[in-house]
Design an enzyme around this catalytic site. Structure first.
Site, mmCIF file in Angstrom:
data_model
loop_
_atom_site.group_PDB
_atom_site.id
_atom_site.type_symbol
_atom_site.label_atom_id
_atom_site.label_comp_id
_atom_site.label_asym_id
_atom_site.label_seq_id
_atom_site.Cartn_x
_atom_site.Cartn_y
_atom_site.Cartn_z
ATOM 1 N N GLU A 1 43.455 105.186 74.567
ATOM 2 C CA GLU A 1 42.328 106.102 74.439
ATOM 3 C C GLU A 1 41.117 105.621 75.240
ATOM 4 O O GLU A 1 40.422 106.428 75.874
ATOM 5 C CB GLU A 1 41.978 106.275 72.965
ATOM 6 C CG GLU A 1 43.054 107.044 72.198
ATOM 7 C CD GLU A 1 42.799 107.138 70.716
ATOM 8 O OE1 GLU A 1 42.863 108.247 70.166
ATOM 9 O OE2 GLU A 1 42.543 106.082 70.087
ATOM 10 N N GLU B 1 50.610 106.535 66.710
ATOM 11 C CA GLU B 1 50.070 106.709 65.362
ATOM 12 C C GLU B 1 51.028 107.425 64.408
ATOM 13 O O GLU B 1 50.937 107.254 63.188
ATOM 14 C CB GLU B 1 48.739 107.465 65.425
ATOM 15 C CG GLU B 1 47.582 106.662 65.996
ATOM 16 C CD GLU B 1 47.553 106.619 67.517
ATOM 17 O OE1 GLU B 1 46.642 105.970 68.078
ATOM 18 O OE2 GLU B 1 48.449 107.226 68.146
#
Length: 268
Positions: free
Chosen positions: A122, A142
């Site tokens: 990210e 995730e």
């Protein structure tokens, strides 16, 4: 008058899991993730990275910022235990911290080798350029924790590669090799692992050759018009172009072109 206190005063007293290298001669600052062996990013570190990027953005000596990892991996992601301990309010600010490279007015390069997972991916997606190698693996894992990306990963990725490929990466927690990331347009460049440093240096030199003012203007314009209708984007581009026409750097660029010499840009 009461003495003012800012959280940054304590946050910047000692860097947690990273350090900063600065070369005034090269107009370059490197933020180096350094928590061996996988450079896991702590909750405190996210706050510090944001503040450091803001400070470097405000430092006139710095023209280009590089975000890289020490060792064999960029980052395997965030401190998982930290998510359970953090308050909902603290977690809600994660995306703002990770977006600091995008908000920075200066060019930010992510030099990615090895694992580039979770918040490591990210952070890289929030940078302007990503250089991948034959060891690089990008992932948003995730789903394996019963979660989704929470710091802009899926949103930024969808803008780059579309909803189909983003679902493939996010919903299957797929690892994307550097070569594939380059083919998909996630990585800006793809090089052999031994060439990462030289490729990063070359990109820094390339960016330094341009007008700092034109670079800042281009970055802000592209960020601001990413979701704008075409007509609005063209209108804003015209206004930015018009403002640059009255700058010292534009005049210098035109004169240097006609005089067949290298321009000496001042960022004005």
């Amino acid at each position: 008058m009461t003495q003012l206190v800012h959280p940054a005063q304590s946050l910047l007293s000692e860097f947690d899991g990273f350090y900063v290298e600065f070369s005034e001669a090269d107009s370059r600052a490197d933020i180096v993730l350094d928590r061996p062996p996988f450079n896991v990013v702590s909750m405190k570190q996210r706050d510090q990275l944001r503040i450091v990027l803001e400070a470097l953005d405000d430092d006139a000596r710095v023209r280009v910022i590089v975000l890289r990892g020490a060792g064999e991996h960029f980052s395997s992601g965030g401190d998982i235990k930290g998510f359970l301990e953090a308050s909902p309010e603290r977690v809600s600010k994660l995306a703002w911290n990770v977006a600091a490279p995008a908000r920075c007015s200066k060019p930010v390069i992510a030099a990615n080798r090895g694992y580039c997972f979770g918040v490591g991916f990210e952070l890289s997606l929030a940078c302007d350029f990503r250089i991948a190698t034959d060891t690089t693996l990008y992932a948003l894992p995730e789903q394996k924790l019963g979660q989704i990306p929470g710091s802009g990963g899926s949103a930024r990725l969808q803008k780059m590669v579309g909803i189909g490929r983003t679902k493939d990466i996010v919903m299957r927690s797929r690892r994307i090799p550097g070569a594939q990331a380059y083919d998909w347009g996630i990585a800006t460049e793809f090089v052999g692992d031994a060439e990462l440093e030289s490729a990063t240096d070359a990109m820094v030199r390339e960016l330094l050759a341009f007008s700092p003012l034109a670079q800042r203007t281009a970055k802000k314009l592209l960020n601001d018009t990413e979701d704008a209708p075409l007509s609005i984007a063209i209108e804003l581009e015209g206004h930015c172009y018009s403002r640059l026409r009255s700058s010292h750097d534009f005049r210098e660029g035109v004169e240097a072109f006609h005089q067949k010499r290298k321009p000496l840009f001042k960022g004005e």
